[in-house]
Design an enzyme around this catalytic site. Structure first.
Site, short mmCIF file in Angstrom:
data_model
loop_
_atom_site.label_atom_id
_atom_site.label_comp_id
_atom_site.label_asym_id
_atom_site.label_seq_id
_atom_site.Cartn_x
_atom_site.Cartn_y
_atom_site.Cartn_z
CG ASP A 45 5.44 3.55 1.71
OD1 ASP A 45 5.49 4.18 2.78
OD2 ASP A 45 4.40 3.44 1.03
CE LYS A 66 -0.77 5.87 7.72
NZ LYS A 66 -0.50 5.16 6.47
CG PHE A 118 -1.82 1.23 1.25
CD1 PHE A 118 -2.90 1.30 0.38
CD2 PHE A 118 -1.58 2.29 2.11
CE1 PHE A 118 -3.73 2.42 0.37
CE2 PHE A 118 -2.42 3.41 2.11
CZ PHE A 118 -3.49 3.47 1.25
C1 LIG Z 1 -0.78 5.43 5.05
C2 LIG Z 1 0.21 4.98 4.05
C3 LIG Z 1 0.40 5.65 2.84
C4 LIG Z 1 -0.47 6.80 2.41
O1 LIG Z 1 -0.43 7.87 3.28
P1 LIG Z 1 -1.56 9.00 3.18
O2 LIG Z 1 -1.13 10.02 4.18
O3 LIG Z 1 -2.85 8.35 3.50
O4 LIG Z 1 -1.53 9.51 1.80
C5 LIG Z 1 1.38 5.19 2.00
N1 LIG Z 1 2.15 4.14 2.33
C6 LIG Z 1 2.01 3.48 3.49
C7 LIG Z 1 2.92 2.34 3.81
C8 LIG Z 1 1.03 3.87 4.38
O5 LIG Z 1 0.86 3.19 5.52
#
Ligand SMILES: *Cc1c(COP(=O)(O)O)cnc(C)c1O
Length: 415
Positions: free
Chosen positions: A235, A264, A150
């Site tokens: 990521d 986050k 994700f």
């Molecule tokens: C939450 C998340 C995103 C996206 O972040 P947003 O602030 O919702 O755009 C991307 N990658 C990972 C691994 C995430 O947990």
């Protein structure tokens, strides 16, 4: 009982147990639980009528320092009275300070600030492609990602993750994105070719179900990238910033990426994201290549600086490792006692996944009935992503509540 906008009461049992609450004026992209909070403190959230919940999802790993953290509150207040926003055409001292903190603590030499995780991923992908373009290899555009990943919801991010349900209906897939199975080194090798630009991976998959990449795989990835002149994008939006017990999850493997997306926990609840890069990887990003109106504004930077002071502390990281050990031990016991409910324990640090035999949505409700909040996750998991500041006492309480939720799940399975 205090009714609110949706026309239901937050304390009404029937409303609490309803599957979803339709809203007249909100785009219906979320399946919302009819629980509304008005206040938080540390790991507690309070509904409008004062009912307390133990928060073990922390806004999906965002409120890493707990709710209403006094230092963050003070940082927002102080900055709010001075200056919220100027354009990025001006020098923003807070940005330079936070970029220095982040680069001092990591592999990176430079930072681009964003307002969200997906924008940080977007910047990472653009940075990787521009790197190859600037070196005379414009054909190198392919970003290899992994099943179950994700990366957010922009078009590039959903194409990078390849999750079919997030792509459906949004037109043809973009060229230049490939996915291979998570942790499958041979499939990855086979996917690499002359047009490969970068590999993007979460060191611990969050939304995909708390799957941690073994350290040996992370080192293998680094070697493969070096061998083929490919950039490694991590990521760490969910697993970074202390969540695994090190400041960044890749530190466990002893290797570094070329580019990293962070968000986050960085703002502790205020929207702040960042794309970090080495000077070499970022070399293609020259004046005019990219931009953001809000990204890195003074208010965001003040919160980010205050958050980093805490997140970067060795004492907090040691606390995370201790809590993680405790949870791991307890959940292993829970799995032994409830093999009919709990199928597997996954994740790393305080990014914990319980893979279930019962539907995870049901289990989340059983947990909420115990006034415990946990997040859902792929592969029928529930995720625990508590504030990193959770106390051992609160951790014990969470385990008790989960045990009670397991009892309910077992009774339902039997009945
Ligand atoms: C939450 C998340 C995103 C996206 O972040 P947003 O602030 O919702 O755009 C991307 N990658 C990972 C691994 C995430 O947990």
């Amino acid at each position: 009982m205090l009714p609110f906008q949706g026309g239901f009461s937050v304390t009404e049992k029937t409303a609490t147990q309803a599957a979803a609450v339709p809203s007249d004026h909100i785009m219906g992209v979320y399946n919302r639980t009819p629980l509304a909070f008005e206040r938080g403190e540390g790991a507690r959230l309070f509904t409008t009528d004062g009912e307390a919940y133990l928060d073990c999802m922390a806004g999906i790993a965002v409120n890493a320092l707990g709710h209403a953290n006094p230092k963050l509150v003070q940082a927002v207040k102080d900055q709010a009275e001075k200056l919220w926003h100027v354009s990025n055409i001006f020098t923003i001292p807070g940005q330079e300070k936070l970029a220095k903190v982040l680069t001092d603590l990591t592999f990176a030499d430079e930072v681009f600030f964003t307002n969200s995780g997906t924008e940080a991923v977007e910047c990472a992908i653009k940075t990787a492609r521009k790197y190859h373009w600037a070196r005379g290899n414009p054909e190198r555009i392919d970003i290899i990602g992994f099943d179950g990943s994700f990366h957010g919801r922009t078009l590039a991010a959903v194409n990078a993750s390849g999750n079919a349900s997030y792509l459906e209906g949004f037109g043809p897939r973009m060229p230049g994105f490939i996915q291979v199975p998570y942790g499958d080194h041979e499939a990855l090798k086979a996917a690499i070719g002359p047009t490969t630009a970068a590999i993007i991976i979460e060191p611990v998959q969050g939304e995909g179900g708390a799957r941690a990449l073994p350290d040996v795989c992370m080192r293998g990835l680094r070697e493969l990238c070096d061998e083929h002149g490919i950039l490694l994008i991590l990521d760490e939006i969910q697993c970074g910033l202390g969540r695994t017990g090190k400041l960044f999850a890749h530190e466990w493997a002893g290797v570094t990426p070329d580019i990293m997306a962070v968000a986050k926990a960085l703002g502790g609840g205020f929207p702040v994201g960042a794309c970090l890069a080495t000077a070499e990887a970022g070399a293609g990003m020259t004046v005019g290549s990219h931009g953001s109106t809000y990204g890195g504004n003074p208010l965001a930077m003040a919160v980010g600086l205050a958050a980093m002071e805490e997140l970067g502390s060795e004492a907090l990281l040691a606390h995370v490792r201790e809590l993680a050990g405790y949870f791991h031990q307890q959940f292993t016991g829970l799995k032994d006692r409830f093999p009919d409910v709990v199928a597997d324990i996954r994740g790393k640090g305080l990014l914990i996944g319980l893979k279930l035999h019962t539907p995870n949505r049901d289990f989340m409700q059983h947990a909420r009935d115990q006034h415990l909040l946990v997040a859902g996750g792929g592969d029928n998991c529930v995720r625990l992503l508590p504030p990193l500041t959770l106390t051992l006492e609160e951790a014990r309480e969470a385990v008790e509540k989960l045990e009670a939720a397991c009892e309910t799940a077992r009774a339902k399975l039997a009945g």
